[in-house]
Design a protein around this motif. Structure first.
Motif, PDB file in Angstrom:
ATOM      1  N   VAL A 105      10.659  29.938  12.909  1.00  0.00           N
ATOM      2  CA  VAL A 105       9.684  30.036  13.880  1.00  0.00           C
ATOM      3  C   VAL A 105      10.305  30.415  15.122  1.00  0.00           C
ATOM      4  CG1 VAL A 105       7.579  28.835  14.952  1.00  0.00           C
ATOM      5  CG2 VAL A 105       8.244  28.387  12.638  1.00  0.00           C
ATOM      6  N   LEU A 137       0.059  27.836  15.621  1.00  0.00           N
ATOM      7  CA  LEU A 137       1.312  27.276  14.812  1.00  0.00           C
ATOM      8  C   LEU A 137       0.931  26.434  13.785  1.00  0.00           C
ATOM      9  CD1 LEU A 137       4.280  26.753  14.912  1.00  0.00           C
ATOM     10  CD2 LEU A 137       4.060  25.029  16.261  1.00  0.00           C
ATOM     11  N   GLY A 141       1.450  28.102  10.394  1.00  0.00           N
ATOM     12  CA  GLY A 141       2.623  27.221   9.695  1.00  0.00           C
ATOM     13  C   GLY A 141       2.341  26.596   8.322  1.00  0.00           C
ATOM     14  N   GLU A 142       1.100  25.937   8.341  1.00  0.00           N
ATOM     15  CA  GLU A 142       0.767  25.202   7.102  1.00  0.00           C
ATOM     16  C   GLU A 142       0.733  26.255   5.758  1.00  0.00           C
ATOM     17  OE1 GLU A 142      -2.631  22.673   8.144  1.00  0.00           O
ATOM     18  OE2 GLU A 142      -1.462  21.043   8.853  1.00  0.00           O
ATOM     19  N   CYS A 144       2.590  28.982   5.558  1.00  0.00           N
ATOM     20  CA  CYS A 144       3.681  29.402   5.356  1.00  0.00           C
ATOM     21  C   CYS A 144       4.740  28.106   4.767  1.00  0.00           C
ATOM     22  CB  CYS A 144       4.604  29.820   6.592  1.00  0.00           C
ATOM     23  SG  CYS A 144       3.668  31.317   7.435  1.00  0.00           S
ATOM     24  N   GLN A 145       4.296  26.831   5.188  1.00  0.00           N
ATOM     25  CA  GLN A 145       5.192  25.790   4.634  1.00  0.00           C
ATOM     26  C   GLN A 145       5.088  25.825   3.125  1.00  0.00           C
ATOM     27  OE1 GLN A 145       5.387  21.707   6.838  1.00  0.00           O
ATOM     28  NE2 GLN A 145       3.466  21.852   5.499  1.00  0.00           N
ATOM     29  N   ASP A 148       7.966  27.970   1.714  1.00  0.00           N
ATOM     30  CA  ASP A 148       9.234  27.540   2.106  1.00  0.00           C
ATOM     31  C   ASP A 148       9.697  26.460   1.175  1.00  0.00           C
ATOM     32  OD1 ASP A 148      11.211  25.952   4.040  1.00  0.00           O
ATOM     33  OD2 ASP A 148      11.144  27.730   4.760  1.00  0.00           O
ATOM     34  N   PHE A 153      12.290  24.033   9.166  1.00  0.00           N
ATOM     35  CA  PHE A 153      12.182  25.097  10.030  1.00  0.00           C
ATOM     36  C   PHE A 153      12.976  25.210  11.134  1.00  0.00           C
ATOM     37  CE2 PHE A 153       8.205  24.582   7.305  1.00  0.00           C
ATOM     38  CZ  PHE A 153       7.743  25.708   7.120  1.00  0.00           C
ATOM     39  N   ALA A 155      13.541  26.541  14.614  1.00  0.00           N
ATOM     40  CA  ALA A 155      12.391  26.943  15.415  1.00  0.00           C
ATOM     41  C   ALA A 155      13.291  27.347  16.807  1.00  0.00           C
ATOM     42  CB  ALA A 155      11.587  25.373  15.864  1.00  0.00           C
ATOM     43  N   ILE A 186       6.241  21.799   9.475  1.00  0.00           N
ATOM     44  CA  ILE A 186       5.328  22.270  10.741  1.00  0.00           C
ATOM     45  C   ILE A 186       5.244  21.181  11.611  1.00  0.00           C
ATOM     46  CG2 ILE A 186       3.195  23.164  11.312  1.00  0.00           C
ATOM     47  CD1 ILE A 186       5.402  25.123  10.412  1.00  0.00           C
ATOM     48  N   VAL A 189       7.860  20.844  13.925  1.00  0.00           N
ATOM     49  CA  VAL A 189       8.156  21.908  15.080  1.00  0.00           C
ATOM     50  C   VAL A 189       7.036  21.456  15.935  1.00  0.00           C
ATOM     51  CG1 VAL A 189       7.777  24.361  15.315  1.00  0.00           C
ATOM     52  CG2 VAL A 189       8.488  23.602  13.303  1.00  0.00           C
ATOM     53  N   LEU A 235       8.699  34.187  11.590  1.00  0.00           N
ATOM     54  CA  LEU A 235       7.180  33.813  12.421  1.00  0.00           C
ATOM     55  C   LEU A 235       7.273  33.967  13.749  1.00  0.00           C
ATOM     56  CD1 LEU A 235       4.257  33.374  11.951  1.00  0.00           C
ATOM     57  CD2 LEU A 235       4.859  30.971  11.626  1.00  0.00           C
TER      58      LEU A 235
END
Length: 351
Positions: A105, A137, A141-142, A144-145, A148, A153, A155, A186, A189, A235
């Motif tokens: 990120v 975010l 992010g949730e 993309c999480q 992963d 992540f 950051a 996330i 982050v 991201l």
């Protein structure tokens, strides 16, 4: 494919039931007025016969001629001289084979976002309400999480003056730990972002090439393993105009050769024409030297279009191109997915 000694320049294949295909044969013309020659029906098993080097043939029939002409037999014979089977692997094939997706990120901390103490700022520090960056975010992010591999992540921030000496930086760790910039999920982050924001001095310019190059360095190291079992996705959350466009284009062109994709999320209501140009959907992105990207690796998403949309709609837009980008990379390198097995978690993000 040969037709009575003449080689048609175009053929279409359509599925016609579970085991057969209808193949239409055309004489291609540059003016677009292609001449329909005829068609034939074949099975995949029949076509496979050409793999052994022997010819396989079918009569090419034109239904109109069959009705009009009494002695019509066919419009020629289609001869298949060679058949090659290429298996097209899917994104899921690579994931099941152990490919690990690594998200990084990057957050824009330039002064164009506005003073965080001002309620108009995209980075506004509100005691109870998330600002625009936090909304994006968490929402993106949730999504993309779930993809992963280790939920860790790295950051980074760019465009701010950072403590202790307040020098400008375009790739600093949001948790201020350059040795280990990773955050747990996330939420990690989010917490690192909230903790660092009051300590920063938003500045500029908006240079994103350094952060692209930073992730590309790790992707390059992975490429040298020959298996490239890790695929990196950067991201970037930013409010708009890029000031190092030439360097950014160059960085993207170089990154297109690596196991890497870039998702840019536009925050706020700025002019995002630069981002849309980087996306490359309207044409092939090139460096200033004219070198084209090897493959399209950038996806731009204006978050303002999805503020009131369903998570599914946002997810579809954010990850629309990633599966194909992953498959395109591995195909370009001739890397096949491994047989599904248990693979160890990824190694730490390199400096």
């Amino acid at each position: 494919m040969v037709l009575n000694g003449f080689e048609p320049t175009h053929a279409n294949v359509f599925s016609h039931g579970p085991s057969s295909m209808v193949c239409t044969v055309w004489d291609w013309d540059s003016n677009g007025k292609h001449d329909y020659i005829g068609e034939f029906e074949a099975t995949f098993k029949e076509m496979r016969g050409a793999i052994d080097g022997r010819q396989v043939q079918w009569p090419c029939l034109n239904p109109k001629y069959k009705v009009k002409k009494k002695n019509y037999k066919n419009s020629g014979i289609v001869i298949l001289n060679q058949c090659k089977i290429i298996k097209m692997h899917s994104f899921l094939d690579y994931i099941m084979g152990g490919c690990q997706i690594q998200f990084t990120v990057a957050v824009d901390f330039t002064a164009s976002n506005g003073d965080p103490r001002n309620s108009c700022s995209l980075h506004y520090i509100h005691p109870y309400q998330p600002n625009e960056y936090l909304k994006a975010l968490v929402a993106v992010g949730e999504i993309c999480q779930d993809y992963d591999s280790d939920k860790m992540f790295p950051a980074f921030g760019f465009g701010a003056q950072i403590p202790p000496d307040y020098k400008i930086s375009h790739d600093f760790a949001v948790n201020f730990n350059e040795e280990n910039p990773e955050c747990a999920g996330i939420q990690g982050v989010v917490e690192a972002y909230q903790a660092c924001l009051p300590k920063l001095q938003l500045y500029g310019p908006t240079n994103i090439a350094p952060i692209i190059q930073k992730v590309a360095k790790s992707a390059s190291q992975e490429l040298h393993t020959k298996e490239a079992m890790q695929y990196f996705i950067l991201l970037i959350l930013t409010d708009g105009v890029i000031t190092d466009m030439a360097d950014t284009r160059e960085a993207i062109v170089q990154a297109s050769h690596l196991p890497m994709s870039i998702i840019i999320v536009g925050i706020g209501n700025a002019d995002f024409s630069d981002m849309q140009m980087l996306d490359g959907d309207d044409g092939i992105l090139r460096s200033l030297k004219g070198e084209p990207v090897l493959r399209d690796i950038v996806q731009f998403v204006p978050f303002r279009n999805f503020k009131h949309a369903s998570p599914a709609a946002l997810a579809k837009s954010v990850l629309a191109e990633v599966p194909n980008q992953v498959v395109d990379f591995y195909n370009s390198k001739g890397i096949r997915p491994k047989v599904p097995a248990h693979f160890p978690s990824s190694r730490p993000f390199g400096p």
